[in-house]
Design an enzyme around this catalytic site. Structure first.
Site, short mmCIF file in Angstrom:
data_model
loop_
_atom_site.label_atom_id
_atom_site.label_comp_id
_atom_site.label_asym_id
_atom_site.label_seq_id
_atom_site.Cartn_x
_atom_site.Cartn_y
_atom_site.Cartn_z
N SER A 183 0.84 -1.19 0.00
CA SER A 183 0.00 0.00 0.00
C SER A 183 0.88 1.25 0.00
CB SER A 183 -0.97 -0.05 1.19
OG SER A 183 -1.99 0.90 1.05
N GLU A 314 -9.00 -5.40 -4.65
CA GLU A 314 -8.44 -4.42 -3.70
C GLU A 314 -9.51 -3.57 -3.03
OE1 GLU A 314 -5.18 -3.97 -2.97
OE2 GLU A 314 -4.01 -4.70 -4.67
N HIS A 407 -7.62 -5.65 -0.52
CA HIS A 407 -6.40 -4.93 -0.16
C HIS A 407 -5.83 -5.47 1.15
CE1 HIS A 407 -3.77 -1.47 -0.55
NE2 HIS A 407 -4.04 -1.07 0.68
#
Length: 488
Positions: A183, A314, A407
């Site tokens: 991320s 995600e 995610h």
């Protein structure tokens, strides 16, 4: 107990399972407080005697709780001396490949001491693993137009300089260093690849769910700083904001972040309206010379091997737990496509046709996933010769399976940490150890040799590794959807 020597002094760690040696909370810079706050990091002054390195210690100032608490594990421990790192090594006298992990958290939360980032399994497999803290939020990325910007990135550089200068004392090879992150950590990885001050500090890079587009203009950064100052009732300068108690500063940043999400208009927020992250690296022309993607595809950063990839679903992390995925108007999918670069007529229709029975929110999540994560990763792999691409596709059982391959879900597999209770809610039930074995070993192999075990990605072949219950190579997967996208 076990001991070794850094350039600043001796440190005492401990031996954990399997003879692995662990050192926690080693300072790589002076505490960023007082006159050192809002200044570039200063190398740690030497200490006398032996410093205990058995506790993680403080974390960077950040909100105590996030919207996804319970799903995304975190550790928050107040204190001033938080520019520290942690080391796990199989052998103090070896010369093993080194991996340095940069945590995510939208440049506002997180730390290198989250339990799922425990490096013992990497050390078990012959890697010296390092995790780091760096300045977050206002302290790390707020820029008012004065002084040096991107202090959080400069902290990362200082940590990498420490690794270069000291890792041999922990059995690591300073000539074989891989940085990896997830991320905002992956965005940091891609940014470090083009930063002049980071040149030569690492040799390989892995970016998980983040690429080279997450950087903002100085004008956008000033808009954020002005609003933070306004909420605090002070002038938008580092001196004035620095005089406000940190709890109030964190609350103000949280409020402004909510305002950005509620009204993501470029007139109000500039570049921040696109990525919906209040704090991002600032393209100042010196610390960060340009947008990382532009620089990487122009040849800056060549010579650093790159492994980059994304998760299949995600955006579901941001829409499923809140229930927003079931309340989303049909127009949102079109807005996501327009914002991130799929502006051709028929884009939403194509995504809907490929997902029979999907609701409007599910289509919007798929388009956001591709626009914000997948397509920037593929563009970077295409422009950075010799890159390797992966996709993580295993679906979580959480929320009746609706969370999907969301995610951050891959982290437990990469760290071979499926048994960590902190990750149980995200996994949503039993997870395949064979998949963790495959991902973890690919990361180790890439760090050691530069080859994760499948062919590089090229515009001609578009080969990627798809990690799932049954993993395998795919070629130009979902080509019809990929063709809809261009850079916005």
């Amino acid at each position: 107990m076990t001991m070794t020597h850094t350039r600043a002094g001796a440190v005492r760690g401990r031996e954990v399972v399997g003879g692995i040696q662990e050192f926690r909370g080693i300072p790589y810079a002076e505490p960023p407080i007082g006159e050192r706050r809002f200044q570039p990091p200063l190398a740690r002054e030497p200490w006398e005697g032996v410093r205990d390195a058995v506790d993680f210690g403080a974390t960077a100032p950040q909100p105590a709780h996030g919207a996804l608490e319970g799903l995304l594990p975190n550790r928050v421990h107040p204190g001033d001396d938080y520019l520290t790192l942690n080391v796990w090594t199989p052998d103090l006298w070896g010369s093993a490949p080194v991996m340095v992990f940069i945590h995510g958290g939208a440049f506002s939360t997180g730390s290198g001491s989250v339990s799922i980032y425990d490096g013992a399994r990497f050390a078990r497999d012959g890697v010296v693993l390092v995790t780091i803290n760096y300045r977050l939020g206002v302290d790390g990325f707020l820029w008012t137009g004065e002084g040096v910007p991107n202090l959080g990135l400069l902290d990362q550089v200082a940590a990498l300089e420490w690794v270069r200068d000291n890792i041999a004392a922990f059995g690591g090879d300073p000539g074989n260093i891989t940085i990896f992150g997830e991320s905002a950590g992956a965005m940091s990885v891609c940014t470090l690849m083009v930063m002049p001050r980071a040149k030569g500090l690492f040799h390989r890079a892995i970016a998980e769910s983040g690429a080279g587009v997450s950087a903002i203009s100085p004008e956008s950064a000033k808009k954020v700083a002005a609003r933070v100052g306004e909420v605090l009732g002070v002038e938008a300068t580092r001196e004035a904001i620095g005089a406000v108690p940190i709890e109030r500063v964190l609350a103000a940043a949280t409020q402004v972040s909510a305002e950005v999400s509620a009204k993501p208009r470029k007139r109000l927020w500039g570049d921040v309206a696109r990525n919906l992250m209040l704090f991002e690296p600032v393209v100042d022309g010196e610390v960060l010379p340009g947008i990382p993607e532009d620089l990487l595809t122009a040849g800056v950063g060549n010579g650093v091997d790159l492994l980059i990839g994304t998760n299949s679903d995600e955006a579901r992390l941001f829409f499923v737990p809140s229930g927003a995925i079931d309340r989303m108007p049909r127009v949102v999918a079109s807005l996501f496509g327009w914002t991130y670069g799929a502006r051709r007529p028929g884009t939403v229709r194509r995504y809907r046709r490929n997902r029979p029975g999907a609701g409007s929110g599910e289509i919007a999540a798929a388009i956001m996933t591709d626009g914000f994560y997948r397509m920037p990763a593929l563009r970077l792999a295409e422009g950075h010769a010799g890159s390797f691409v992966y996709e993580f596709a295993w679906r979580s059982g959480a929320y009746d399976g609706r969370l999907g391959a969301c995610h951050a879900l891959e982290l437990g597999f990469v760290f071979d940490a499926l048994d960590d209770p902190a990750g149980a809610a995200m996994l949503g039930g039993p997870a395949p150890q064979e998949l963790a074995d495959a991902m973890h070993s690919a990361w180790v192999r890439f760090a050691a040799t530069g080859d994760p075990g499948w062919p590089a990605y090229t515009p001609a072949t578009r080969i990627a590794m798809r990690f799932d219950t049954v993993s395998g190579i795919v070629a130009d997967d979902r080509a019809d959807e990929r063709a809809l996208w261009r850079r916005p």
